[in-house]
Structure formats: C-alpha cells, structure tokens
Design a protein around this motif. Structure first.
Motif, PDB file in Angstrom:
ATOM      1  N   LEU A 177       0.831  -1.200   0.000  1.00 39.03           N
ATOM      2  CA  LEU A 177       0.000   0.000   0.000  1.00 39.03           C
ATOM      3  C   LEU A 177       0.868   1.253   0.000  1.00 39.03           C
TER       4      LEU A 177
ATOM      5  N   VAL B 194      -1.541  -3.884   5.146  1.00 41.76           N
ATOM      6  CA  VAL B 194      -2.925  -3.394   5.200  1.00 41.76           C
ATOM      7  C   VAL B 194      -3.751  -4.236   6.159  1.00 41.76           C
TER       8      VAL B 194
ATOM      9  N   GLU C 242      -8.523  -0.780   4.883  1.00 42.47           N
ATOM     10  CA  GLU C 242      -7.723   0.435   4.991  1.00 42.47           C
ATOM     11  C   GLU C 242      -7.166   0.884   3.649  1.00 42.47           C
ATOM     12  N   GLY C 243      -6.656  -0.063   2.868  1.00 46.67           N
ATOM     13  CA  GLY C 243      -6.067   0.296   1.581  1.00 46.67           C
ATOM     14  C   GLY C 243      -7.070   0.954   0.660  1.00 46.67           C
TER      15      GLY C 243
ATOM     16  N   GLU D  45      -3.403   3.925  12.022  1.00 48.23           N
ATOM     17  CA  GLU D  45      -2.849   2.574  11.895  1.00 48.23           C
ATOM     18  C   GLU D  45      -1.819   2.316  12.996  1.00 48.23           C
TER      19      GLU D  45
END
Length: 221
Positions: A40, A64, A68-69, A163
């Motif tokens: 990513l 990832v 999220e990606g 994250e």
C-alpha cells in the motif's frame, strides 16, 4: 459519470498474478499504461506522483488491515476496482460501501474483467455475479457502515497515524516513526478523534476495527 480509461495501477503482492492481470487488462480493457505496486505504501507513493485512471486493488496486502487500503486510495479521488479472493457477500458489500467502483473475484474469467471496465467507463458500479446485497433498509446504519464513512474522512497522514495507534504506539513513538514533531502527532490525533466522532484513542481503535475482515465475515457478526 463516464470515465476515460488509459492507465492503471495494479496493487497486489503476487508478481505472477500482477503479470497475468496486466496482460488481461491490456487485452480486454484496452489499457495503454499499467504500473504495479506490491504494498500500500508503495502504491501511495506512486499515486502522489501521478494518478492513473483506475487502481486495481487486492485487499490482502502485507501492510494493510481490512479495508484500509481501499479507504486511503479512494480518499485521493481515483476510481478503484477491487480484485480479491475474499468473495463473501459481507466483504463485497463493505467494499462497495467504502466507495469501490466494482468488485471482481480473483478466480473470475476474462469476461468479468471486461464487464467491470465497461461498467466503469459508463459510470456504473460493477457487481460480481451471484452477489446478494443486504436487505433493503439495513444498509447505511450499521456500525460497520458508519465506521467506513468516518474512516473515509481521514487524510493519508491521519490514516497512517490511526494505523500506528491501532498497533499500540504512543504519540512519541509515532512521531519517531513518521519523523514529525510530537505536537504534530497530537494535533492529528485530535483531528482523527473529531472526524471519527470519538473521545479516546481506544474508541478510535474500535472504529478502525469495524473495517477489519474479522468483523466482515458472517461467523463473527
């Protein structure tokens, strides 16, 4: 809105699949320029330099968690077609809720890829064969749907900081990891909590976890 498709970025960490998919997209979608990325962060770096007409994204990347990606790439304003082996209806529904322009199973034949890109060119969302959406009146109000909506408001830097928060890092550690001032991290954390509608880091982590694969699969709902 119709889209002119000439270039694509494939984001997948399996080189052989990337090569095969690039050949398929050139043949069935007429793409002239195709680039690849296996992480990513590598994809985001390339997208910072120039946006392709479409991103073709695998959900399972080494850096990832969950969607999220997709959320972070969609925040850049580029259309995303997800190509994944995770084909459960809840996963597909969450992908579409998060703003994907289509979902193609990895095992699909060439005709499915052709149909997906035809739909994108015509401004339509491509749904995989056999997909059964949630019953009418149930979408848009679940914790997952609200989490996806709120996570989509985060900037790239805020998403990265969230994250790291989820990984258990403190502000000082995040500042060191990202090479920024701790006061900058604190400002971002405040903005993250405001956008997510939460009052604490723990609550922010819970919102992020709603977009994880564990919470998308039926046995966990």
């Amino acid at each position: 809105m119709p889209v002119n498709l000439q270039s694509a970025l494939i984001v997948d960490d399996h080189p052989l699949f990337c090569d095969a998919l690039a050949l398929t997209l050139r043949a069935v979608a007429g793409l002239q320029k195709i680039d690849t990325a296996d992480r990513l962060e590598q994809a985001l770096e390339r997208l910072d330099q120039a946006l392709p007409d479409v991103v073709v994204l695998d959900l399972n990347l080494p850096d990832v968690q969950g969607l999220e990606g997709l959320i972070r790439i969609r925040a850049l304003g580029v259309p995303v077609i997800v190509v994944s082996s995770l084909t459960d209806d809840r996963v597909v529904g969450a992908v579409l809720q998060a703003g994907a322009s289509g979902f193609v199973p990895k095992h699909a034949k060439r005709d499915a890829f052709r149909a997906a890109f035809d739909a994108l060119r015509e401004g339509r969302v491509y749904l995989p064969e056999g997909f059964v959406p949630q019953a009418e009146g149930t979408s848009g109000n679940s914790p997952r749907d609200l989490a996806l909506e709120r996570l989509g408001l985060l900037t790239r830097q805020q998403a990265k900081i969230l994250e790291l928060i989820c990984a258990g890092l403190l502000n000082k550690q995040i500042a060191h990891e990202l090479a920024i001032a701790e006061t900058t991290v604190k400002a971002h954390v405040t903005a993250i909590m405001r956008k997510l509608g939460v009052q604490s880091r723990t609550q922010a982590v819970l919102v992020a976890n709603e977009a994880s694969f564990a919470n998308l699969m039926p046995e966990n709902r």
